[in-house]
Design a protein around this motif. Structure first.
Motif, mmCIF file in Angstrom:
data_model
loop_
_atom_site.group_PDB
_atom_site.id
_atom_site.type_symbol
_atom_site.label_atom_id
_atom_site.label_comp_id
_atom_site.label_asym_id
_atom_site.label_seq_id
_atom_site.Cartn_x
_atom_site.Cartn_y
_atom_site.Cartn_z
ATOM 1 N N UNK A 201 0.845 -1.187 0.000
ATOM 2 C CA UNK A 201 0.000 0.000 0.000
ATOM 3 C C UNK A 201 0.886 1.245 0.000
ATOM 4 N N UNK A 202 0.275 2.404 -0.208
ATOM 5 C CA UNK A 202 1.052 3.633 -0.326
ATOM 6 C C UNK A 202 1.624 4.099 1.006
ATOM 7 N N UNK A 203 1.265 3.442 2.112
ATOM 8 C CA UNK A 203 1.909 3.744 3.395
ATOM 9 C C UNK A 203 3.102 2.828 3.643
ATOM 10 N N UNK A 204 3.304 1.859 2.728
ATOM 11 C CA UNK A 204 4.392 0.871 2.818
ATOM 12 C C UNK A 204 4.377 0.123 4.159
ATOM 13 N N UNK A 205 3.170 -0.124 4.665
ATOM 14 C CA UNK A 205 3.041 -0.803 5.961
ATOM 15 C C UNK A 205 2.671 -2.268 5.825
#
Length: 216
Positions: free
Chosen positions: A167-171
């Protein structure tokens, strides 16, 4: 002598302006077309061709100076001797929507065929981030399996796709797969199928979806 010189001049201009190598449809069987090529102008697997009847083909196999073409879409009307023109890889943009999330994919039909690289994003409704995906898909032409003029088969295919990312939070990691029936209306296509999406916070089982896309 003057007329002879003029004739030679006209022929010289003709050959200069004409393509050095020309391809034509030589053998036709169902939706498969083949032709021969020379070592001076080789043809490679995955290259894209168009013909004078607006059919679009991909080179399925190229061996022993013979190229086997598989039709991707078009009228499906073939004429032996019809001119074939080589063009660049085929770029496709497809959007899919389900009740829980939507996605957008860009694909490239070319050297890796029958595998087609895809890049995409998906959005879970109500979230404040996107999911990023990269993977592969493959397409099975129904006209190669069933020899019928029925339009849903003649210009229809089955797409199978799998992609992974984050995801764009790189979580968290993400995984998505999809199975679609796609009908081609020339460059425009519509799809109906199922896909799923697994993220760090959500796991969606196979969900019905609809799609639309364009190729250029």
């Amino acid at each position: 002598m003057g007329k002879i010189r003029l004739l030679f001049a006209v022929l010289a201009v003709f050959f200069i302006l004409s393509p050095a190598f020309a391809y034509t449809e030589e053998y036709v069987y169902k939706d498969t077309v083949s032709f021969t090529f020379t070592e001076e102008d080789p043809v490679k697997k995955g290259e894209i061709f168009t013909d004078s009847n607006s059919n679009v083909f991909v080179v399925k196999l190229a061996e022993k100076n013979t190229a086997l073409l598989q039709r991707l879409w078009g009228k499906g009307e073939y004429e032996r001797g019809s001119a074939l023109e080589k063009r660049g890889p085929l770029v496709g943009v497809n959007a899919y929507a389900s009740l829980k999330y939507s996605s957008l994919y860009v694909s490239l039909t070319g050297p890796l065929y029958p595998f087609i690289p895809v890049l995409g994003v998906s959005y879970e409704y109500g979230k404040n981030y996107l999911n990023l995906h990269a993977g592969l898909k493959t397409s099975i032409s129904l006209s190669l399996l069933y020899d019928t003029p029925f339009f849903l088969i003649k210009n229809g295919c089955v797409d199978i796709m799998a992609a992974a990312g984050t995801d764009t939070t790189f979580s968290s990691a993400t995984l998505t797969t999809g199975f679609y029936y796609r009908y081609n209306l020339g460059r425009i296509n519509i799809s109906l199928g199922v896909n799923n999406l697994t993220t760090g916070s959500s796991v969606f089982s196979m969900t019905p979806c609809v799609g639309m896309g364009v190729s250029f």
